[in-house]
Write a protein that holds these residues in place. Structure first.
Motif, PDB file in Angstrom:
ATOM      1  N   ASN A 175      30.051 -79.192  51.506  1.00 46.23           N
ATOM      2  CA  ASN A 175      30.771 -78.028  51.010  1.00 46.23           C
ATOM      3  C   ASN A 175      31.019 -78.080  49.509  1.00 46.23           C
ATOM      4  O   ASN A 175      31.636 -77.189  48.946  1.00 46.23           O
ATOM      5  CB  ASN A 175      32.125 -77.878  51.730  1.00 46.23           C
ATOM      6  N   CYS A 176      30.545 -79.130  48.861  1.00 46.31           N
ATOM      7  CA  CYS A 176      30.860 -79.311  47.455  1.00 46.31           C
ATOM      8  C   CYS A 176      30.225 -78.267  46.564  1.00 46.31           C
ATOM      9  O   CYS A 176      30.684 -78.039  45.461  1.00 46.31           O
ATOM     10  CB  CYS A 176      30.421 -80.702  46.986  1.00 46.31           C
ATOM     11  N   SER A 177      29.144 -77.644  47.019  1.00 47.17           N
ATOM     12  CA  SER A 177      28.484 -76.663  46.175  1.00 47.17           C
ATOM     13  C   SER A 177      29.299 -75.390  46.035  1.00 47.17           C
ATOM     14  O   SER A 177      28.999 -74.549  45.213  1.00 47.17           O
ATOM     15  CB  SER A 177      27.103 -76.329  46.746  1.00 47.17           C
ATOM     16  N   ASP A 178      30.325 -75.223  46.857  1.00 49.17           N
ATOM     17  CA  ASP A 178      31.188 -74.059  46.724  1.00 49.17           C
ATOM     18  C   ASP A 178      32.275 -74.388  45.724  1.00 49.17           C
ATOM     19  O   ASP A 178      33.310 -74.945  46.053  1.00 49.17           O
ATOM     20  CB  ASP A 178      31.787 -73.703  48.087  1.00 49.17           C
ATOM     21  N   TYR A 179      32.060 -74.008  44.469  1.00 48.49           N
ATOM     22  CA  TYR A 179      32.991 -74.377  43.421  1.00 48.49           C
ATOM     23  C   TYR A 179      33.724 -73.170  42.877  1.00 48.49           C
ATOM     24  O   TYR A 179      34.144 -73.134  41.743  1.00 48.49           O
ATOM     25  CB  TYR A 179      32.243 -75.089  42.284  1.00 48.49           C
ATOM     26  N   SER A 180      33.880 -72.144  43.703  1.00 52.13           N
ATOM     27  CA  SER A 180      34.475 -70.908  43.227  1.00 52.13           C
ATOM     28  C   SER A 180      35.992 -70.890  43.362  1.00 52.13           C
ATOM     29  O   SER A 180      36.628 -69.884  43.132  1.00 52.13           O
ATOM     30  CB  SER A 180      33.890 -69.715  44.005  1.00 52.13           C
ATOM     31  N   GLY A 181      36.575 -72.013  43.741  1.00 50.68           N
ATOM     32  CA  GLY A 181      38.012 -72.060  43.930  1.00 50.68           C
ATOM     33  C   GLY A 181      38.786 -72.088  42.632  1.00 50.68           C
ATOM     34  O   GLY A 181      38.258 -71.879  41.554  1.00 50.68           O
ATOM     35  N   SER A 182      40.074 -72.397  42.717  1.00 50.33           N
ATOM     36  CA  SER A 182      40.933 -72.391  41.539  1.00 50.33           C
ATOM     37  C   SER A 182      40.604 -73.555  40.621  1.00 50.33           C
ATOM     38  O   SER A 182      39.967 -74.523  41.002  1.00 50.33           O
ATOM     39  CB  SER A 182      42.395 -72.474  41.973  1.00 50.33           C
ATOM     40  N   SER A 183      41.085 -73.439  39.364  1.00 49.83           N
ATOM     41  CA  SER A 183      40.799 -74.456  38.373  1.00 49.83           C
ATOM     42  C   SER A 183      41.474 -75.765  38.739  1.00 49.83           C
ATOM     43  O   SER A 183      42.552 -75.803  39.304  1.00 49.83           O
ATOM     44  CB  SER A 183      41.293 -73.991  37.005  1.00 49.83           C
ATOM     45  N   GLY A 184      40.800 -76.854  38.385  1.00 48.64           N
ATOM     46  CA  GLY A 184      41.396 -78.156  38.634  1.00 48.64           C
ATOM     47  C   GLY A 184      40.564 -79.265  38.060  1.00 48.64           C
ATOM     48  O   GLY A 184      39.345 -79.170  38.017  1.00 48.64           O
ATOM     49  N   TYR A 185      41.216 -80.320  37.620  1.00 49.37           N
ATOM     50  CA  TYR A 185      40.521 -81.489  37.094  1.00 49.37           C
ATOM     51  C   TYR A 185      40.807 -82.634  38.038  1.00 49.37           C
ATOM     52  O   TYR A 185      41.952 -83.021  38.216  1.00 49.37           O
ATOM     53  CB  TYR A 185      41.026 -81.805  35.684  1.00 49.37           C
ATOM     54  N   ILE A 186      39.803 -83.146  38.691  1.00 43.92           N
ATOM     55  CA  ILE A 186      39.981 -84.141  39.739  1.00 43.92           C
ATOM     56  C   ILE A 186      39.369 -85.461  39.293  1.00 43.92           C
ATOM     57  O   ILE A 186      38.236 -85.780  39.647  1.00 43.92           O
ATOM     58  CB  ILE A 186      39.346 -83.683  41.062  1.00 43.92           C
TER      59      ILE A 186
ATOM     60  N   ASN B 205      37.750 -88.422  29.241  1.00 46.73           N
ATOM     61  CA  ASN B 205      39.118 -88.461  29.761  1.00 46.73           C
ATOM     62  C   ASN B 205      39.827 -87.177  29.337  1.00 46.73           C
ATOM     63  O   ASN B 205      40.540 -87.129  28.334  1.00 46.73           O
ATOM     64  CB  ASN B 205      39.869 -89.687  29.223  1.00 46.73           C
ATOM     65  N   LEU B 206      39.630 -86.132  30.108  1.00 49.78           N
ATOM     66  CA  LEU B 206      40.170 -84.825  29.772  1.00 49.78           C
ATOM     67  C   LEU B 206      41.631 -84.712  30.191  1.00 49.78           C
ATOM     68  O   LEU B 206      42.020 -85.165  31.272  1.00 49.78           O
ATOM     69  CB  LEU B 206      39.355 -83.722  30.454  1.00 49.78           C
ATOM     70  N   ASP B 207      42.416 -84.111  29.341  1.00 50.12           N
ATOM     71  CA  ASP B 207      43.822 -83.875  29.648  1.00 50.12           C
ATOM     72  C   ASP B 207      43.926 -82.774  30.699  1.00 50.12           C
ATOM     73  O   ASP B 207      43.318 -81.707  30.570  1.00 50.12           O
ATOM     74  CB  ASP B 207      44.571 -83.456  28.377  1.00 50.12           C
ATOM     75  N   GLU B 208      44.701 -83.040  31.731  1.00 47.13           N
ATOM     76  CA  GLU B 208      44.796 -82.092  32.835  1.00 47.13           C
ATOM     77  C   GLU B 208      45.356 -80.750  32.389  1.00 47.13           C
ATOM     78  O   GLU B 208      44.905 -79.684  32.834  1.00 47.13           O
ATOM     79  CB  GLU B 208      45.651 -82.684  33.956  1.00 47.13           C
ATOM     80  N   ASN B 209      46.309 -80.765  31.504  1.00 42.57           N
ATOM     81  CA  ASN B 209      46.886 -79.514  31.007  1.00 42.57           C
ATOM     82  C   ASN B 209      45.863 -78.706  30.211  1.00 42.57           C
ATOM     83  O   ASN B 209      45.849 -77.474  30.241  1.00 42.57           O
ATOM     84  CB  ASN B 209      48.112 -79.800  30.146  1.00 42.57           C
ATOM     85  N   PHE B 210      44.994 -79.429  29.501  1.00 41.18           N
ATOM     86  CA  PHE B 210      43.951 -78.752  28.742  1.00 41.18           C
ATOM     87  C   PHE B 210      42.968 -78.062  29.680  1.00 41.18           C
ATOM     88  O   PHE B 210      42.564 -76.918  29.464  1.00 41.18           O
ATOM     89  CB  PHE B 210      43.215 -79.770  27.866  1.00 41.18           C
TER      90      PHE B 210
END
Length: 321
Positions: free
Chosen positions: A257-268, A227-232
């Motif tokens: 398209n999931c293998s393209d993970y070069s986008g911006s940071s994010g915790y989903i 359970n990672l903190d989104e801000n972290f």
């Protein structure tokens, strides 16, 4: 037909060009049919051009160890030390693993799903895989933190690790946090880490993020204690975290398209973004019974991939145990 058009005989093609063409054929055809066409084709098949990338992962499933070992000892020497990629499933023979280690020292990609090798065996040979950049040890239930630590210690170029497990395979384990900590302390250059369904918690995964600062993809699907903190997570600009929620393949559009993970940071957390056969090899034996081992010969194929990320960034429901 246009006058002056000149046909060039196929047998005069350069060996490396023939090697590229033969990669589109099935493994059985390359080994038993092509060598009989002409001498130049047979010579090309025996050379390294066809065997710089060897993918027998599908063929090797449910094969007996003797046949699997025999195939490895046939194909790997043909690369003449230039083997860059090897994919094989269910490796259980220590001698087979040692053979790979001693004869494929240029390997960059090694996929060994469902292998039955132990920590001690991996510790003994890990030093010979110093050029490995991507390693897949998914569903390998007999290895643990010791093996991963040895891999990290010796494989300094490692940037991708896949250690996906099946939920039923870890049901009797209390924790695999020691494996996550081994990854954190020994694999600082990782960019891609897939540890779906491992029994790891928030603290050990936080250690991974703190120590593997170059991570771009972290797959923790099915890791319900994370359970990672989104801000972290936002502190890591290039990082994309997948999981822990699992979204079914058929319920999500754009899965490919999931293998393209070069986008911006994010915790989903609640959505998924996710020439001739060797002298001691009998042609008739290979043409008949050798291929009939619980699979039709049409299914025995070699596949070669140009894009590592597109292939090895596997977003799949876990295999049956």
């Amino acid at each position: 037909m246009e006058e002056g058009f000149e046909f060039r005989p196929w047998d005069e093609l350069l060996p490396d060009a023939l090697g590229l063409i033969f990669r589109n054929l099935s493994l059985q055809e390359v080994l038993t049919v092509v060598p009989r066409v002409c001498k130049s084709w047979g010579k090309a098949v025996k050379g390294p051009y066809c065997w710089q990338e060897i993918d027998i992962e599908e063929w090797s499933k449910n094969r007996c160890p003797e046949n699997l070992d025999r195939m490895l000892r046939l194909l790997i020497p043909r690369s003449c030390g230039s083997l860059r990629k090897l994919c094989v499933s269910g490796l259980s023979d220590k001698s087979s693993f040692e053979f790979i280690a001693n004869n494929a020292k240029s390997l960059q990609t090694l996929r060994l799903p469902k292998c039955e090798l132990s920590d001690s065996v991996v510790e003994q040979v890990a030093g010979t895989f110093s050029n490995i950049t991507f390693l897949d040890v998914s569903y390998c239930i007999k290895i643990g933190a010791r093996a991963l630590e040895a891999i990290g210690k010796h494989c300094k170029c490692l940037t991708g690790l896949r250690r996906t497990m099946h939920p039923l395979e870890v049901i009797d384990k209390l924790s695999q946090d020691d494996e996550a900590l081994a990854i954190a302390t020994s694999m600082p250059k990782l960019k891609q880490l897939e540890i779906a369904y491992m029994l790891v918690g928030t603290l050990s995964i936080s250690e991974v993020l703190q120590n593997c600062r170059q991570l771009e993809l972290l797959d923790v699907r099915g890791c319900w204690n994370v359970n990672l903190d989104e801000n972290f997570v936002k502190k890591f600009n290039k990082l994309k975290v997948v999981g822990p929620l699992v979204v079914d393949y058929y319920d999500k559009n754009g899965w490919d398209n999931c293998s393209d993970y070069s986008g911006s940071s994010g915790y989903i957390p609640w959505d998924f973004v996710a020439g001739d056969i060797d002298d001691d090899f009998d042609d008739d034996e290979m043409s008949d019974g050798y291929w009939e081992d619980e699979e039709h010969v049409e299914d025995v194929e070699m596949w070669f991939y140009d894009d590592l990320n597109a292939v090895d960034a596997g977003y799949d429901w876990p295999q049956s145990p």
